[in-house]
Enzyme design. Sequence first.
Site, PDB file in Angstrom:
ATOM      1  N   HIS A  37     -28.051 -80.187  53.954  1.00  0.00           N
ATOM      2  CA  HIS A  37     -27.923 -80.870  55.243  1.00  0.00           C
ATOM      3  C   HIS A  37     -28.545 -82.251  55.116  1.00  0.00           C
ATOM      4  O   HIS A  37     -29.259 -82.539  54.170  1.00  0.00           O
ATOM      5  CB  HIS A  37     -28.620 -80.060  56.348  1.00  0.00           C
ATOM      6  CG  HIS A  37     -27.818 -78.898  56.821  1.00  0.00           C
ATOM      7  ND1 HIS A  37     -27.399 -78.747  58.101  1.00  0.00           N
ATOM      8  CD2 HIS A  37     -27.322 -77.823  56.151  1.00  0.00           C
ATOM      9  CE1 HIS A  37     -26.719 -77.635  58.249  1.00  0.00           C
ATOM     10  NE2 HIS A  37     -26.657 -77.054  57.066  1.00  0.00           N
ATOM     11  N   GLY A  38     -28.213 -83.101  56.103  1.00  0.00           N
ATOM     12  CA  GLY A  38     -28.813 -84.430  56.097  1.00  0.00           C
ATOM     13  C   GLY A  38     -28.280 -85.321  55.001  1.00  0.00           C
ATOM     14  O   GLY A  38     -29.007 -86.118  54.417  1.00  0.00           O
ATOM     15  N   ASP A  62     -21.313 -75.816  62.916  1.00  0.00           N
ATOM     16  CA  ASP A  62     -22.547 -76.323  62.305  1.00  0.00           C
ATOM     17  C   ASP A  62     -23.717 -76.036  63.233  1.00  0.00           C
ATOM     18  O   ASP A  62     -23.596 -76.144  64.449  1.00  0.00           O
ATOM     19  CB  ASP A  62     -22.374 -77.847  62.113  1.00  0.00           C
ATOM     20  CG  ASP A  62     -23.545 -78.487  61.421  1.00  0.00           C
ATOM     21  OD1 ASP A  62     -23.906 -79.639  61.756  1.00  0.00           O
ATOM     22  OD2 ASP A  62     -24.152 -77.819  60.543  1.00  0.00           O
ATOM     23  N   ASP A 113     -27.792 -70.940  62.815  1.00  0.00           N
ATOM     24  CA  ASP A 113     -29.045 -71.605  62.447  1.00  0.00           C
ATOM     25  C   ASP A 113     -30.199 -71.000  63.232  1.00  0.00           C
ATOM     26  O   ASP A 113     -30.461 -71.366  64.369  1.00  0.00           O
ATOM     27  CB  ASP A 113     -28.969 -73.118  62.704  1.00  0.00           C
ATOM     28  CG  ASP A 113     -30.246 -73.821  62.233  1.00  0.00           C
ATOM     29  OD1 ASP A 113     -30.349 -75.056  62.399  1.00  0.00           O
ATOM     30  OD2 ASP A 113     -31.143 -73.119  61.700  1.00  0.00           O
ATOM     31  N   GLU A 161     -29.797 -70.712  57.089  1.00  0.00           N
ATOM     32  CA  GLU A 161     -30.791 -71.706  56.618  1.00  0.00           C
ATOM     33  C   GLU A 161     -32.136 -71.030  56.428  1.00  0.00           C
ATOM     34  O   GLU A 161     -32.590 -70.271  57.285  1.00  0.00           O
ATOM     35  CB  GLU A 161     -30.894 -72.856  57.612  1.00  0.00           C
ATOM     36  CG  GLU A 161     -31.845 -73.968  57.166  1.00  0.00           C
ATOM     37  CD  GLU A 161     -31.715 -75.238  57.994  1.00  0.00           C
ATOM     38  OE1 GLU A 161     -30.580 -75.592  58.373  1.00  0.00           O
ATOM     39  OE2 GLU A 161     -32.745 -75.862  58.264  1.00  0.00           O
TER      40      GLU A 161
HETATM   41  O1  G3H Z   1     -25.571 -80.629  60.077  1.00  0.00           O
HETATM   42  C1  G3H Z   1     -25.323 -81.821  60.003  1.00  0.00           C
HETATM   43  C2  G3H Z   1     -25.938 -82.661  58.976  1.00  0.00           C
HETATM   44  O2  G3H Z   1     -27.078 -82.061  58.515  1.00  0.00           O
HETATM   45  C3  G3H Z   1     -26.027 -84.089  59.363  1.00  0.00           C
HETATM   46  O3  G3H Z   1     -27.109 -84.762  58.767  1.00  0.00           O
HETATM   47  O4  G3H Z   1     -26.816 -86.803  60.169  1.00  0.00           O
HETATM   48  O5  G3H Z   1     -28.428 -86.764  58.263  1.00  0.00           O
HETATM   49  O6  G3H Z   1     -25.949 -86.766  57.829  1.00  0.00           O
HETATM   50  P1  G3H Z   1     -27.068 -86.363  58.749  1.00  0.00           P
HETATM   51 ZN    ZN Z   2     -27.711 -80.235  59.619  1.00  0.00          ZN
END
Ligand code: G3H
Ligand code: ZN
Length: 277
Positions: free
Chosen positions: A205-206, A82, A104, A134
């Site tokens: 992501h996120g 990642d 990335d 990305e």
């Molecule tokens: O690459 C990892 C994720 O984007 C984690 O995002 O911590 O907001 O779940 P998050």
């Molecule tokens: Zn991420």
Amino acid sequence: MKIANGFDIMNYAKRHGIMLPAFNTTNLEMTYAIVKGLNKAELPGYVQISSNNLRLSNPDVITYITQQAMKDSDVPIALHLDHGKSYEDVKACVNAGFTSIMIDASHLPLEENIKEVQRAVEYCHFYGVPVEAELGALQGKEEDIVNEADCKTDPDMVADFVERTGCDLLAVSVGNVHGLDLTPKVDLPLLEKISKVSPVPLVMHGGSGIPFDIIQKARQYNLLKVNYGSDLRKAFVSTFGVGYEKNHNCASVIELSIEAVENVSKKAEELVKIINA
Ligand code: G3H
Ligand code: ZN
């Protein structure tokens, strides 16, 4: 079961209409917990680790731990780099046995992003490993990646970016944010526009903090992979915090670690089930 190849797990998910969670690990405990949680849910997904989290271990160690965890696995799980920071990290992870890679370079100017991804694709495809790239940049804090710029993915740039880089998955910026400090405001119409022009599946992501109904709706827009880091890290860290608050003389790392594995696996199971509800 062996660690699943990235292309195989993507095809498996597409065939079965499954949304793949990608759960961030740091260590043995979280890796075992993720595999346990996916098996309890009887659904596939990724164990993933960022370049930043490889500082205490290394790709060989994480691959070995994942292989050990996979011995009892009945569901396909791929091992993904990642937020890969460099071509060196990409090569080290592929050589160690990672089966999926993100390079990335989204913080770089477009042409440099494209060049970095092309280089990674060249190497990874030689070994049958898919590459996530990305386009756009997420706000928020992902461990060592702090980004204020809210630079959403431009649908007009997507087809050309994917064609020129050869990437197999595209991470998008549509109002999703890293970490738990900011509130995500996912722009589904923008995601829909991107899905119409992207030749490859999309990655969100996120994941932590995004309402589940948004993720479930986003499935119709070719979203194949959703990353969760903070939610699992919180389940891990809070186990030790609660344990210490209960008893400041508590020094049983093994008991707390076993409890942390349980708590993280429960969170992973809950997340993979709800996004596939
Ligand atoms: O690459 C990892 C994720 O984007 C984690 O995002 O911590 O907001 O779940 P998050
Ligand atoms: Zn991420």
